[in-house]
Design a protein around this motif. Structure first.
Motif, PDB file in Angstrom:
ATOM      1  N   ALA A 168       0.830  -1.207   0.000  1.00  0.00           N
ATOM      2  CA  ALA A 168       0.000   0.000   0.000  1.00  0.00           C
ATOM      3  C   ALA A 168       0.863   1.254   0.000  1.00  0.00           C
ATOM      4  O   ALA A 168       0.522   2.252  -0.650  1.00  0.00           O
ATOM      5  CB  ALA A 168      -0.937  -0.018   1.209  1.00  0.00           C
ATOM      6  N   CYS A 190       1.917   2.405  -3.402  1.00  0.00           N
ATOM      7  CA  CYS A 190       0.916   3.172  -4.144  1.00  0.00           C
ATOM      8  C   CYS A 190       1.146   4.665  -3.939  1.00  0.00           C
ATOM      9  O   CYS A 190       0.950   5.466  -4.866  1.00  0.00           O
ATOM     10  CB  CYS A 190      -0.494   2.808  -3.682  1.00  0.00           C
ATOM     11  SG  CYS A 190      -0.978   1.100  -4.006  1.00  0.00           S
ATOM     12  N   LYS A 192      -6.310   8.125  -6.716  1.00  0.00           N
ATOM     13  CA  LYS A 192      -6.499   8.658  -5.366  1.00  0.00           C
ATOM     14  C   LYS A 192      -5.185   9.013  -4.680  1.00  0.00           C
ATOM     15  O   LYS A 192      -5.098  10.004  -3.951  1.00  0.00           O
ATOM     16  CB  LYS A 192      -7.268   7.626  -4.531  1.00  0.00           C
ATOM     17  CG  LYS A 192      -7.513   8.037  -3.097  1.00  0.00           C
ATOM     18  CD  LYS A 192      -8.256   6.942  -2.340  1.00  0.00           C
ATOM     19  CE  LYS A 192      -8.433   7.305  -0.875  1.00  0.00           C
ATOM     20  NZ  LYS A 192      -9.142   6.227  -0.113  1.00  0.00           N
ATOM     21  N   GLN A 193      -4.152   8.223  -4.888  1.00  0.00           N
ATOM     22  CA  GLN A 193      -2.888   8.419  -4.159  1.00  0.00           C
ATOM     23  C   GLN A 193      -1.982   9.469  -4.796  1.00  0.00           C
ATOM     24  O   GLN A 193      -0.859   9.680  -4.342  1.00  0.00           O
ATOM     25  CB  GLN A 193      -2.142   7.086  -4.063  1.00  0.00           C
ATOM     26  CG  GLN A 193      -2.887   6.004  -3.310  1.00  0.00           C
ATOM     27  CD  GLN A 193      -3.715   5.110  -4.223  1.00  0.00           C
ATOM     28  OE1 GLN A 193      -4.093   5.507  -5.322  1.00  0.00           O
ATOM     29  NE2 GLN A 193      -3.985   3.889  -3.790  1.00  0.00           N
ATOM     30  N   THR A 199      -5.258  -0.632   5.492  1.00  0.00           N
ATOM     31  CA  THR A 199      -5.901  -0.196   4.260  1.00  0.00           C
ATOM     32  C   THR A 199      -6.042  -1.370   3.298  1.00  0.00           C
ATOM     33  O   THR A 199      -5.210  -2.265   3.261  1.00  0.00           O
ATOM     34  CB  THR A 199      -5.103   0.923   3.577  1.00  0.00           C
ATOM     35  OG1 THR A 199      -5.784   1.295   2.370  1.00  0.00           O
ATOM     36  CG2 THR A 199      -3.704   0.466   3.198  1.00  0.00           C
ATOM     37  N   GLU A 210      -6.252  -0.810   0.090  1.00  0.00           N
ATOM     38  CA  GLU A 210      -5.819  -0.273  -1.205  1.00  0.00           C
ATOM     39  C   GLU A 210      -4.359  -0.644  -1.484  1.00  0.00           C
ATOM     40  O   GLU A 210      -3.448   0.091  -1.142  1.00  0.00           O
ATOM     41  CB  GLU A 210      -6.013   1.241  -1.247  1.00  0.00           C
ATOM     42  CG  GLU A 210      -7.483   1.644  -1.187  1.00  0.00           C
ATOM     43  CD  GLU A 210      -7.678   3.150  -1.128  1.00  0.00           C
ATOM     44  OE1 GLU A 210      -6.695   3.855  -0.854  1.00  0.00           O
ATOM     45  OE2 GLU A 210      -8.803   3.600  -1.342  1.00  0.00           O
ATOM     46  N   GLN A 211      -4.163  -1.799  -2.104  1.00  0.00           N
ATOM     47  CA  GLN A 211      -2.829  -2.210  -2.516  1.00  0.00           C
ATOM     48  C   GLN A 211      -2.626  -1.978  -4.006  1.00  0.00           C
ATOM     49  O   GLN A 211      -1.640  -2.419  -4.584  1.00  0.00           O
ATOM     50  CB  GLN A 211      -2.616  -3.677  -2.164  1.00  0.00           C
ATOM     51  CG  GLN A 211      -2.604  -3.926  -0.652  1.00  0.00           C
ATOM     52  CD  GLN A 211      -2.573  -5.401  -0.320  1.00  0.00           C
ATOM     53  OE1 GLN A 211      -1.885  -6.169  -0.976  1.00  0.00           O
ATOM     54  NE2 GLN A 211      -3.326  -5.789   0.691  1.00  0.00           N
ATOM     55  N   GLU A 212      -3.586  -1.300  -4.630  1.00  0.00           N
ATOM     56  CA  GLU A 212      -3.472  -0.886  -6.025  1.00  0.00           C
ATOM     57  C   GLU A 212      -3.960   0.545  -6.143  1.00  0.00           C
ATOM     58  O   GLU A 212      -4.592   1.077  -5.221  1.00  0.00           O
ATOM     59  CB  GLU A 212      -4.276  -1.824  -6.939  1.00  0.00           C
ATOM     60  CG  GLU A 212      -3.727  -3.236  -6.977  1.00  0.00           C
ATOM     61  CD  GLU A 212      -4.455  -4.136  -7.972  1.00  0.00           C
ATOM     62  OE1 GLU A 212      -5.273  -3.616  -8.765  1.00  0.00           O
ATOM     63  OE2 GLU A 212      -4.202  -5.357  -7.952  1.00  0.00           O
ATOM     64  N   SER A 265      -6.290   3.527  -7.159  1.00  0.00           N
ATOM     65  CA  SER A 265      -7.747   3.604  -7.323  1.00  0.00           C
ATOM     66  C   SER A 265      -8.131   4.892  -8.040  1.00  0.00           C
ATOM     67  O   SER A 265      -7.544   5.955  -7.806  1.00  0.00           O
ATOM     68  CB  SER A 265      -8.430   3.543  -5.953  1.00  0.00           C
ATOM     69  OG  SER A 265      -7.879   4.508  -5.072  1.00  0.00           O
TER      70      SER A 265
END
Length: 566
Positions: free
Chosen positions: A194, A197, A291-292, A312, A314-316, A318
Motif C-alpha cells: 500500500a 501506491c 487517489k494516491q 488499508t 488499497e494495494q493498487e 484507485s
C-alpha cells in the motif's frame, strides 16, 4: 569459483563438491531453483561469478509441470530466462569430468570478476572473441552460451523460429502457473505494498529509497492501472489482458534483462522513466487521476514509506469509474508506458559514442546509427514481448478514425526517440507540431509519444533537487566507468586492478551528503540543462501547458547549481 545449485545430493559417487565453488545449495525441485533465480533480481549488483546448476537426469514430476520437463527443456528454461546469471548447466553424468568444468568456471570468472571487464565482454570490445564464429579457439566459443554478450542476445532472439518461440511461450506459461511472483517480493506485506501506491503518486519519486522488488511492484501498479482503462474502453481489440500473476511475472522477466550493476542505466532508471511518463499522461488527462496522486510536484516527504498502511485495503491505485482520454487513447497510452519500461533493456552501461569508436559488433550491425536504442527495441520486442505478451505486438490502435497504427510501432518509435543524437531533430519536430495542425493523425500520435518518453528519459533534472542530485551522482559514476574502460582498451591504465570488483556505497538520502561526495556535480548539471533539457521542456510546455511544472522546477534547480558554481 562458482555458486552451485543442485537437484542431486552430493555424495562420493556424484562428487559435486569437487567443483570449484563458493557455496553449494541443494533443491528438492526444479521449480524451487527457478523461484530462487527469480528472487536474485532484487540484488543491485551484476552477478560476478558463474552459477552451476546440476540437473537430475530423470523426469521427477508430472507432465505439464516444471519438474516434469525433460533435461533439454530444463536447460532451455535456464538459458532463456536466466542468461544474465552466467549459468553453467551440468548433468550428473558430467560431474566426473570436474576438471573440465572447473576450467570453464575459471574462464568465465576471469571475464566477469571485475565490473570493467564485464562491460568490455558484453559489448565485444575486449580481446576475448566469445562470439567470433571464425575463431580457432573452441574454448572461447563455448563461453558464448554462458555470458550474455550483446551479439549473442541479438542473434539468438532475432533468428529463432515461430516454433521455438511457441515452445518458449509454453515453458513461460508453466512458470506463471507454478510460481506466485508476489510471494517472491522481499516485502509483500499488505501495508508495504500500500505504501508503494503512495510512492508512485509523488513526482519526487523516491527511486533510490526503493529496492528492486519495490520497483517491480511499482511497475505492476502503473501498468495494471493503464490496463484497467484499456479493458473498459477497448475490449474488442484482441489484446490479452494478463492476470496479476502474469503481469508480475512479465515485470520480473523485464527486470532480469537489465544490468543491475549499471550505476545509472539499470532497472531503477527504467522504472523512473515509466513513472515520469505515467505522471505526464495523468496531467495531460490521457489517464484518470488516481487517489494516491500528490498534486504538488515538489512534495517529497519520504516518511510515508515508513507509515503503517496495514489496515488499508488499497494495494493498487484507485480511480474514478469512467474517463475520456485526451491526446492519446488508452491503448496508445499503454503502448507508451510499455515502451518506457523496456526502453533500455540490456543496456551495457556505455554510450553510443563508445560503441562506435571501439567498433563494437552491435555498432557495426546497426551502421553506427542509434546503436543502443536499436538494440534495446530489438531485444525488448523479440526476446521479451514476443514470449510474454505477443498480442501486444499485433493490436492496432484507434484514433479519431480507424487507424492502422499498431502498438508495436508506438513501442519501437518511442524507444528509438530516446537517442540523444536525435535530440535537436525532435526539437524541430516539436516546433512544427506547435505551428501546424495538419500532421497526419498516426504521425501525431507517434510524435507525441516520442516527445513524452524523451522528456521522461531526461526528467531527472526536473525532479525536486534532492532526488535530482541522486540521479546526477549515479550518472557521474557510470561516466567514470566508461572513462576507465576507455583507458583499459587503450592500455593507458596499467594499474587498474581487475582481480576485484567495483563496489559503490549506497546513494545518500540527503542533498548535503551527495554534494560532499561529488563536489563538482554542478558542472555536469549546468551543462546538461543548458544544452538539452531546458529547451526541450520549455517547448513542450508551450504545446502542453499541463507540464509547465517541469519548467518551474528545472529553473529552480539550475539556479541552485549556478550559485554553487559561483
Amino acid at each position: 569459483m562458482a555458486e552451485v545449485l543442485s537437484l542431486i545430493h552430493d555424495d562420493p559417487e556424484v562428487p559435486a563438491f569437487n567443483l570449484s565453488h563458493i557455496s553449494f545449495r541443494y533443491f528438492q525441485t526444479f521449480r524451487d531453483i527457478i523461484a530462487y533465480l527469480f528472487s536474485r533480481g532484487n540484488s543491485e549488483t551484476d552477478t560476478n561469478h558463474p552459477i552451476v546448476v546440476i540437473l537430475n537426469s530423470d523426469i521427477s514430476g508430472e507432465e505439464g509441470t516444471l519438474d516434469g520437463l525433460t533435461p533439454a527443456d530444463k536447460k532451455l528454461v535456464l538459458k532463456y530466462f536466466f542468461l544474465q546469471l552466467n549459468v553453467i548447466i551440468v548433468l550428473p553424468s558430467h560431474l566426473s569430468a570436474y576438471s573440465q568444468i572447473n576450467q570453464k568456471i575459471a574462464s568465465v570468472k576471469k571475464l566477469i570478476t571485475n565490473r570493467i571487464s564485464r562491460v568490455e565482454t558484453w559489448t565485444g570490445t575486449g580481446s576475448s572473441p566469445i562470439n567470433d564464429h571464425y575463431s580457432q579457439n573452441s574454448g572461447d566459443r563455448e563461453l558464448e552460451d554462458i555470458i550474455s554478450t550483446m551479439s549473442f542476445i541479438l542473434s539468438n532472439n532475432t533468428t529463432k523460429s515461430h516454433r521455438t518461440t511457441d515452445h518458449i511461450i509454453y515453458l513461460k506459461d508453466l512458470i506463471i502457473k507454478e510460481i506466485d511472483f508476489q510471494s517472491l517480493l522481499a516485502d509483500h506485506s499488505p501495508g508495504h505494498l500500500a505504501s508503494l501506491c503512495h510512492a508512485v503518486g509523488h513526482w519526487a519519486f523516491p527511486a533510490h529509497e526503493l529496492t528492486n522488488d519495490d520497483l517491480v511492484y511499482s511497475v505492476f501498479l502503473m501498468i495494471k492501472y493503464a490496463l484497467r482503462q484499456v479493458e473498459k474502453n477497448h475490449s474488442d481489440t484482441g489484446l490479452h489482458i494478463p492476470t496479476s500473476n502474469e503481469l508480475l511475472g512479465f515485470v520480473f522477466m523485464v527486470r532480469d534483462t537489465y544490468k543491475n550493476g549499471n550505476p545509472f542505466h539499470n532497472f531503477r532508471h527504467a522504472v523512473d522513466v515509466l513513472q515520469a511518463c505515467f505522471h505526464f499522461l495523468i496531467r495531460l488527462d490521457c489517464l484518470p487521476v488516481f487517489k494516491q496522486l500528490k498534486f504538488d510536484p515538489k512534495s517529497e516527504d519520504v516518511e510515508f514509506l515508513k507509515e503503517d498502511y496495514v489496515n488499508t485495503a488499497e494495494q493498487e491505485l484507485s480511480s474514478s469509474p469512467s474517463h475520456s482520454p485526451n491526446h492519446l487513447n488508452h491503448l496508445q497510452t499503454l503502448g507508451l508506458l510499455i515502451a518506457a519500461l523496456g526502453h533500455d533493456v540490456g543496456h551495457p552501461g556505455v554510450t553510443n559514442a563508445f560503441m562506435i569508436k571501439n567498433l563494437a559488433p552491435t555498432s557495426i550491425l546497426f551502421n553506427d546509427r542509434s546503436v543502443l536504442e536499436s538494440f534495446h527495441s530489438s531485444v525488448f520486442i523479440n526476446k521479451i514481448l514476443a514470449v510474454n505478451w505477443p498480442t501486444l505486438l499485433t493490436v492496432h490502435t484507434e484514433g479519431e478514425m480507424k487507424s492502422e497504427l499498431s502498438l508495436r510501432e508506438i513501442i519501437i518509435s518511442s524507444i528509438l526517440a530516446t537517442d540523444m543524437a536525435e535530440h535537436f531533430e525532435y526539437i524541430d519536430r516539436l516546433k512544427n507540431l506547435r505551428s501546424h495542425d495538419f500532421i497526419k493523425h498516426n504521425n501525431r500520435v507517434k510524435l507525441i509519444s516520442s516527445l513524452l518518453i524523451k522528456c521522461a528519459d531526461i526528467s531527472n533534472v526536473t525532479r525536486p533537487l534532492r532526488v535530482s542530485s541522486q540521479w546526477a551522482m549515479v550518472l557521474a559514476r557510470e561516466f567514470d566507468e566508461v572513462a576507465m574502460l576507455e583507458k583499459k582498451i587503450s592500455l593507458e591504465d596499467q594499474e587498474l586492478d581487475l582481480s576485484k570488483d567495483l563496489i559503490y556505497t549506497r546513494v545518500p538520502k540527503q542533498l548535503d551528503s551527495i554534494l560532499e561526495a561529488v563536489p563538482t556535480l554542478h558542472k555536469g548539471q549546468i551543462f546538461f540543462i543548458n544544452t538539452f533539457a531546458e529547451n526541450l521542456f520549455n517547448n513542450i510546455a508551450e504545446l502542453l501547458p499541463e507540464l509547465k511544472y517541469t519548467c518551474d522546477i528545472i529553473r529552480e534547480n539550475k539556479e541552485f547549481w549556478l550559485n554553487r558554481n559561483e
